[in-house]
Design a protein around this motif. Structure first.
Motif, mmCIF file in Angstrom:
data_model
loop_
_atom_site.group_PDB
_atom_site.id
_atom_site.type_symbol
_atom_site.label_atom_id
_atom_site.label_comp_id
_atom_site.label_asym_id
_atom_site.label_seq_id
_atom_site.Cartn_x
_atom_site.Cartn_y
_atom_site.Cartn_z
ATOM 1 N N GLY A 109 0.828 -1.204 0.000
ATOM 2 C CA GLY A 109 0.000 0.000 0.000
ATOM 3 C C GLY A 109 0.859 1.249 0.000
ATOM 4 O O GLY A 109 0.623 2.184 -0.778
ATOM 5 N N LYS A 110 1.873 1.235 0.825
ATOM 6 C CA LYS A 110 2.746 2.410 0.919
ATOM 7 C C LYS A 110 3.499 2.628 -0.385
ATOM 8 O O LYS A 110 3.628 3.749 -0.867
ATOM 9 N N LEU A 111 3.984 1.514 -0.942
ATOM 10 C CA LEU A 111 4.719 1.605 -2.201
ATOM 11 C C LEU A 111 3.848 2.194 -3.305
ATOM 12 O O LEU A 111 4.251 3.094 -4.054
ATOM 13 N N LEU A 112 2.618 1.679 -3.391
ATOM 14 C CA LEU A 112 1.715 2.156 -4.450
ATOM 15 C C LEU A 112 1.383 3.631 -4.253
ATOM 16 O O LEU A 112 1.292 4.391 -5.205
ATOM 17 N N MET B 43 3.952 5.280 -6.722
ATOM 18 C CA MET B 43 3.173 5.254 -7.962
ATOM 19 C C MET B 43 1.975 6.188 -7.901
ATOM 20 O O MET B 43 1.206 6.259 -8.848
ATOM 21 N N LYS B 44 1.840 6.878 -6.779
ATOM 22 C CA LYS B 44 0.769 7.876 -6.625
ATOM 23 C C LYS B 44 -0.616 7.290 -6.909
ATOM 24 O O LYS B 44 -1.386 7.840 -7.698
ATOM 25 N N LYS B 45 -0.883 6.173 -6.293
ATOM 26 C CA LYS B 45 -2.200 5.566 -6.472
ATOM 27 C C LYS B 45 -3.070 5.845 -5.260
ATOM 28 O O LYS B 45 -2.568 6.030 -4.150
ATOM 29 N N LYS B 46 -4.352 5.820 -5.496
ATOM 30 C CA LYS B 46 -5.287 5.934 -4.384
ATOM 31 C C LYS B 46 -5.656 4.509 -3.966
ATOM 32 O O LYS B 46 -6.198 3.735 -4.764
ATOM 33 N N VAL B 47 -5.297 4.144 -2.748
ATOM 34 C CA VAL B 47 -5.348 2.739 -2.349
ATOM 35 C C VAL B 47 -6.340 2.523 -1.208
ATOM 36 O O VAL B 47 -6.411 3.318 -0.274
ATOM 37 N N VAL C 86 -2.728 4.785 3.731
ATOM 38 C CA VAL C 86 -3.746 4.388 2.756
ATOM 39 C C VAL C 86 -5.079 4.237 3.492
ATOM 40 O O VAL C 86 -5.105 4.068 4.708
ATOM 41 N N ASP C 87 -6.158 4.288 2.733
ATOM 42 C CA ASP C 87 -7.469 4.219 3.357
ATOM 43 C C ASP C 87 -7.791 2.783 3.732
ATOM 44 O O ASP C 87 -7.344 1.833 3.093
ATOM 45 N N VAL D 19 -7.401 -1.822 -4.830
ATOM 46 C CA VAL D 19 -7.938 -2.379 -3.592
ATOM 47 C C VAL D 19 -7.036 -3.543 -3.169
ATOM 48 O O VAL D 19 -6.787 -4.462 -3.948
ATOM 49 N N LEU D 20 -6.516 -3.456 -1.952
ATOM 50 C CA LEU D 20 -5.688 -4.543 -1.417
ATOM 51 C C LEU D 20 -6.557 -5.399 -0.510
ATOM 52 O O LEU D 20 -7.104 -4.905 0.473
#
Lengths: 452, 341
Positions: A121-124, A128-132, A157-158, A187-188
């Protein structure tokens, strides 16, 4: 450090020195050593057998080039093969679907799924500037959901809240639905740890997979896993279409033969390796380094990286500045240096990372007491006043007596430390004058003395 | 999984029969012990499949020869026994083969069971709760080895022995570790001493004081998981031990290291490293169910012998049980010869 393959082979090789090429006969015994080394590294036996057959095929008929011994030549072949087996280029995450891209985590209990979920989650998010959005479907283990919630918060992340009374599939679908409406990129989905033989739990994760249709299904494996890695990996691979593997707890001292077993059985790329408990501890997987590690060849690259991690860059810069400005190197700096050395895991762990021969040599040199000696030095410096630390020349008999009493050592120890410090200071002066070569010469005289 | 054996078709069948054949087998055992023996057997089904099942097909061949021994070596290695213990067992078997003139596979199997028992018997030293009050048990291990879960089960076991128990949530690091222990405490009806983050040693110190004040028999101190390479964390846990000794000069009375049976030869490293840091006095091996491996216990017996106090063979709260070498070996081997039909 008998586990080192090179070392092991060296013994066998003595008998066949001078042979120009590797043949069926002369590698027989060496192959046995390779086999043992791999087994000790926890590579699963069937995998070892396949691998040995492959290496034999490649090795027979190889010329022993130049100054190499047959043993070295064979190690070369083994290392190359291992690297190949563990997969060439680094494979990243595939997120190329209509958002949200769903990533499903699977693995045994205690493999590190939740921590890895947080790390990914942190990496993304950061790189990679993703909303996770992270969601836990572990309704079994006490406080598992709370754990992911905390981890998500730390990763920034949320988190999609779930209750232990809900069904895993329903939780996951609700989370995906929520993600779709709120425009999340990823979504993880964290799952409960399960044993591969637990049919009911395997059905559950199959159902999760069927309902979610994740783009990535990551299998999280503990690098310390033993022979059973093969069976576990096969069972998971048969139950789920895995897309990749995450190898965790690589910062331990396990040799990580499981990596090879899992890779061989699943055929899926190892996408990441987890090191440390901090959420930044997720790295790309490096096949050659893993190969060296499995063979016990020493992880020089890892050593360099560890040094970089351990050494505080700012502190190092300040130190360099100080040296350049020509101001003296005092006992405070001496102590900082020692502290930095300790931060890197102490001398013993550094020695462990070196290839066996060097490690052994270094070990003999210092008789194995260096860790205590360093602690004593630290103790002595801690017993000094700040003034004494910055101006060691004011240390005369009575101050020395006080320090000796404070540190619980005889006065001679203080004198010895001061001598060492003076030598180091001299070296540092040369260094600040820019004479790298001179410094090395200075070091030569200093090291044995410093360690005793 | 049996692809490396010569008759791949036969083994899974044999193993399956071995598993199904088991309940009828324990009729002879006395009633109170039976449930545990059965649970052990059920839990070890996979180990047996690997060892026993694999062996069944081996031993079905009538004569003992080098091939048979080599396959036996393979089977032992596959069970995580490690190179050292395997070599040792095979040397012993070779000697007996010649000395006792063993001929059939069954005889060899009996000999192997004997050797394995001889190897494991010294580890069988059940945990004795002393008269110290409180009796302090410290629990350590690497990440994910099952420390907290084991503590929950151990609390249950101690309660069944008529002891009052207090849990100290010394894992102040991992997210939600405290909540996990609190949940276990609720399930068992046991008080849990926890602090909002803070120093693990302080939590444990508090717990000991609380136990003394309340007259509680046993304190179980949880700690955060750590890899032996993380030196600062190893120093931290050494400090926890020192602080326990400060709060109770005779303590800790037991230092348990929790090992995951799934891990391979690194288990040895872990025993050594934790022993150096905190003086391990006993082991708990968890997750023996579902892995193919009891073998790492043999490796430990050979190279770093420590009393094996408990083994965990299932997820249920009662599935943590004292280790008994005899029933462990029996559970591994029982159905071997019968399933060859």
């Amino acid at each position: 450090m008998l586990d080192n393959l090179t070392h092991r082979l060296a013994k066998v090789v003595k008998t066949l020195r001078g042979q120009a090429r590797l043949t069926e006969e002369n590698i027989q015994e060496m192959m046995r050593e390779v086999r043992l080394a791999l087994l000790e590294a926890d590579v699963a036996l069937p995998v070892v057998k396949n691998f040995i057959a492959k290496v034999k095929e490649k090795a027979v008929g190889q010329e022993v080039v130049g100054s190499l011994t047959p043993g070295q030549a064979l190690v070369g072949v083994v290392h190359r093969e291992l690297t190949d087996l563990m997969g060439g280029a680094h494979a990243g995450l595939n997120l190329a679907v209509q958002p949200p891209a769903i990533i499903l985590m699977a693995g045994l209990q205690g493999a590190g799924k939740t921590t890895t979920t947080g790390k990914i989650g942190k990496l993304l998010r950061d790189r990679m500037k993703k909303k996770v959005l992270a969601v836990s479907t572990d309704v079994y283990r006490p406080a598992a959901i709370a754990q992911l919630q905390t981890v998500s918060q730390q990763a920034g992340v949320d988190f999609f809240p779930s209750k232990t009374t809900d069904k895993p599939v329903e939780i996951a679908l609700a989370a995906v639905d929520y993600a779709r409406r709120h425009y999340y990129d990823v979504v993880l989905v964290d799952t409960a740890g399960r044993l591969a033989i637990d049919a009911a739990m395997m059905e559950e994760i199959k159902a999760l997979h069927a309902n979610l249709k994740p783009i990535e299904t990551l299998f999280v494996v503990d690098a310390m896993l033993g022979q059973d890695a093969v069976n576990t990996a096969r069972a998971f691979n048969e139950a789920l279409p895995l897309t990749g593997v995450v190898l965790t707890k690589l910062d331990g001292d396990a040799r990580g033969g499981a990596a090879l077993s899992v890779r061989e059985v699943t055929g899926k790329p190892i996408k990441f390796s987890g090191v440390g408990e901090k959420l930044t501890g997720l790295e790309e997987f490096h096949p050659e380094r893993m190969a060296s590690r499995i063979l016990g060849m020493g992880d020089i690259l890892g050593l360099v990286e560890e040094a970089q991690r351990g050494v505080d860059a700012d502190q190092a810069k300040a130190m360099a500045q100080k040296l350049k400005s020509g101001k003296g190197f005092d006992l405070n700096d001496f102590k900082d240096q020692i502290a930095q050395m300790r931060k890197m895991g102490g001398i013993a762990s550094l020695l462990d990372k070196l290839p066996a021969q060097f490690g052994q040599m270094a070990g003999q040199l210092q008789g194995g007491v260096e860790e205590n000696a360093i602690r004593r030095i630290e103790g002595i410096i801690n017993s000094m006043t700040p003034l004494e630390r910055s101006k060691p020349e004011i240390l005369k008999a009575s101050r020395k007596r006080r320090i000796a009493a404070g540190a619980g050592v005889p006065v001679q120890e203080i004198n010895r430390l001061l001598n060492q410090f003076e030598q180091t200071q001299k070296v540092m002066k040369q260094f600040s004058k820019g004479g790298m070569q001179k410094m090395m010469r200075g070091m030569k005289g200093m090291f044995p003395g410093m360690m005793r | 999984m049996f692809g490396f054996l010569k008759k791949p078709g036969a083994s899974p069948d044999a193993a399956q029969q071995a598993t199904t054949a088991q309940p009828g087998d324990s009729e002879a055992t006395p009633a109170p012990k039976r449930s545990w023996t059965e649970r052990l057997k059920a839990g070890l089904a996979r180990t047996r499949q690997q060892l026993g099942g694999g062996l069944a097909s081996l031993f079905s061949r009538r004569k003992i020869d080098e091939d048979l021994l080599e396959e036996l070596e393979t089977t032992l290695l596959m069970a995580d026994c490690g190179v050292e213990a395997t070599t040792h067992l095979l040397t012993q078997l070779r000697q007996r083969w010649k000395r006792d003139r063993l001929e059939t596979g069954e005889q060899l199997q009996a000999a192997l069971a004997d050797e394995l028992h001889a190897l494991l018997a010294p580890l069988e030293k059940p945990l004795q709760i002393g008269t110290q009050s409180p009796f302090i048990i410290m629990v350590a291990g690497v990440n994910g080895s099952g420390k907290t879960t084991s503590i929950g089960k151990l609390a249950r076991w101690l309660q069944a022995q008529g002891k009052s128990v207090l849990l100290a949530a010394g894992d102040t690091f991992r997210a939600a570790a405290r909540e996990q222990l609190v949940t276990w405490g609720e399930r068992n009806g046991v008080t849990v001493i926890a602090q909002e983050s803070g120093d693990p040693a302080a939590v444990v110190f508090d717990a000991i004081q609380a136990a003394r004040a309340r007259g509680i028999d046993v304190v179980l101190a949880d700690t955060a998981g750590r890899l032996p390479t993380q030196l600062h964390l190893m120093e931290e846990i050494a400090k926890v031990r020192r602080v326990i000794a400060k709060a109770e000069p005779s303590g800790p009375h037991e230092v348990l290291l929790v090992l995951d049976a799934n891990i391979g030869q690194n288990a040895l490293q872990q025993v050594k490293a934790f022993d150096a840091a905190i003086g391990v006095t006993g082991l708990i091996v968890t997750k023996l169910d579902g892995t193919a491996k009891g073998g790492v216990i043999a490796a430990i017996a050979r190279q770093t012998p420590k009393p094996l106090r408990f083994i965990g063979v299932g997820e249920g709260i009662d599935d943590l049980q004292p280790f008994e070498a005899r029933s462990f070996v029996e559970a591994l081997f029982e159905e071997g010869p019968r399933s060859t039909a």
